[in-house]
Design an enzyme around this catalytic site. Structure first.
Site, PDB file in Angstrom:
ATOM      1  CG  ASN A 227       7.475  -0.291   4.863  1.00 41.25           C
ATOM      2  OD1 ASN A 227       6.596   0.038   4.068  1.00 41.25           O
ATOM      3  ND2 ASN A 227       7.199  -0.645   6.106  1.00 41.25           N
TER       4      ASN A 227
ATOM      5  CB  ALA B 269      -0.932   0.000   1.209  1.00 39.57           C
TER       6      ALA B 269
ATOM      7  NE  ARG C 219      -3.941  -5.895   6.930  1.00 39.38           N
ATOM      8  CZ  ARG C 219      -4.458  -6.124   5.756  1.00 39.38           C
ATOM      9  NH1 ARG C 219      -4.055  -5.422   4.715  1.00 39.38           N
ATOM     10  NH2 ARG C 219      -5.390  -7.042   5.587  1.00 39.38           N
TER      11      ARG C 219
ATOM     12  CG  HIS D 298      -4.154  -9.073  -1.956  1.00 45.68           C
ATOM     13  ND1 HIS D 298      -3.457  -8.220  -1.126  1.00 45.68           N
ATOM     14  CD2 HIS D 298      -3.839 -10.328  -1.529  1.00 45.68           C
ATOM     15  CE1 HIS D 298      -2.758  -8.924  -0.259  1.00 45.68           C
ATOM     16  NE2 HIS D 298      -2.969 -10.200  -0.482  1.00 45.68           N
TER      17      HIS D 298
ATOM     18  CB  CYS E  17     -26.224 -16.201 -13.695  1.00 45.95           C
ATOM     19  SG  CYS E  17     -25.189 -15.746 -12.277  1.00 45.95           S
TER      20      CYS E  17
ATOM     21  CG  ASP F 232      -3.234   0.677  -6.883  1.00 47.61           C
ATOM     22  OD1 ASP F 232      -2.533   0.152  -7.779  1.00 47.61           O
ATOM     23  OD2 ASP F 232      -2.763   1.066  -5.790  1.00 47.61           O
TER      24      ASP F 232
ATOM     25  CB  THR G  52       0.302   6.597   0.560  1.00 47.11           C
ATOM     26  OG1 THR G  52       1.727   6.527   0.473  1.00 47.11           O
ATOM     27  CG2 THR G  52      -0.190   5.406   1.353  1.00 47.11           C
TER      28      THR G  52
ATOM     29  CD  GLN H 239       1.648  -7.182   0.306  1.00 47.65           C
ATOM     30  OE1 GLN H 239       2.608  -6.421   0.402  1.00 47.65           O
ATOM     31  NE2 GLN H 239       1.102  -7.758   1.366  1.00 47.65           N
TER      32      GLN H 239
END
Length: 246
Positions: A210, A12, A24, A111, A147, A94, A16, A91
C-alpha cells in the site's frame, strides 16, 4: 505436499490503474465532494427520491462497468492458475478479479457488486446494465419490475450491515491461510481491516502492499510501498517460485 493457502485482501488501490477512483485516499471522491456520500448512504437513498435520481445519474457516469482488469488483477489470477491455493477477499465492488480470470467461487465480495441491482423489497436481482438501459430510456428512478419496490445497486451502502454469511466466509479463509496479503487497502474500514490482525494472530505471514502507512504495518512481515501494478505481480511471482521449490 501441502501448499500454503494465500489470502489476498484487496482494496481500492488495486483498481486505480483500471481508472476507478479511490474513494478514501488523499484525492478520493469523498474528500473532493462530501455531498456525494449521501448518494450511497442507505437512509438518504431510501427516503429521498431526488437522492435516488442523482444516484442513478452517478451510476450512468460511473466508469466501473467499463473498466478492465490491470496487471495486478491478472497476476492474482495467474497465481491461482499456477496451482497455488488462492482466495481473494475484496472490499471492491468492480468485479475485476473475476474478469481477470479468478473463479467467482474463490472471490469473496465483502461490499457486494456494482454489476448487479437488487430490490430492497422482494430482493430480486438483475444486471446493472439492464437497469441503466431503463435510465437511458427515460426512467429516472426505475422501480423493481417484479414488485415495484425501490431498486439499488447490489453493493453495501453506508449504513447497511455486511452480509454475515459473506463475512463469516472471509473470516474462515483468514484464519486458515498461511500467507495474508493486504493490497491497496488503507486497513481503516472495519470489519475488513481487522482481518489483517486476525491473520497475524493465527500465525499467517502478513504482507502489506500500500502506498500509505496502515494501522497494521507493525504486524507485517513485509511492507511494500511501490506502485501496485508492478509490485504485486513481482511479489506474487516470487511466491509462486517459493511454492514451486517447496
Amino acid at each position: 505436499m501441502n501448499r500454503p493457502l494465500v489470502a489476498i485482501l484487496s482494496g481500492a488501490g488495486i483498481s486505480t490503474d483500471s481508472g476507478i477512483p479511490d474513494y478514501r485516499g488523499p484525492n478520493g471522491v469523498w474528500r473532493k465532494d462530501p455531498g456525494a456520500e449521501k448518494l450511497v448512504t442507505y437512509e438518504y437513498y431510501m427516503g429521498d427520491p431526488e437522492i435516488r435520481r442523482r444516484s442513478w445519474q452517478l451510476r450512468r457516469r460511473n466508469r466501473t462497468l467499463k473498466a478492465e482488469p490491470n496487471a495486478a488483477h491478472r497476476a492474482v489470477a495467474e497465481l491461482e492458475r499456477s496451482g497455488v491455493p488462492v482466495r481473494v477477499i475484496t472490499q471492491n465492488v468492480d468485479g475485476l478479479h473475476q474478469l481477470a480470470g479468478m473463479p467467482a467461487r474463490k472471490v469473496v465480495e465483502l461490499h457486494g457488486t456494482a454489476r448487479s441491482v437488487v430490490c430492497t423489497k422482494c430482493h430480486a436481482r438483475g444486471p446493472m446494465e439492464d437497469a441503466l438501459a431503463r435510465v437511458e430510456a427515460g426512467e429516472d428512478d426505475p422501480p423493481c419490475l417484479e414488485c415495484g419496490g425501490i431498486l439499488k445497486s447490489a453493493t453495501v451502502m453506508f449504513g447497511e450491515p455486511l452480509d454475515p454469511v459473506v463475512l463469516g466466509e472471509a473470516l474462515a479463509i483468514t484464519k486458515a491461510c498461511q500467507i495474508f496479503i493486504a493490497v491497496g487497502s488503507s486497513l481503516q474500514v472495519q470489519p475488513a481491516a481487522g482481518l489483517a490482525g486476525v491473520a497475524a494472530d493465527h500465525g499467517a505471514r502478513l504482507i502489506v502492499v500500500n502506498a500509505e502507512p496502515t494501522p497494521y504495518d507493525d504486524r507485517a512481515e513485509t511492507i511494500v510501498r511501490e506502485p501496485i501494478g508492478t509490485a504485486l505481480p513481482e511479489l506474487l511471482r516470487g511466491l509462486g517460485a517459493e511454492d514451486g521449490q517447496g
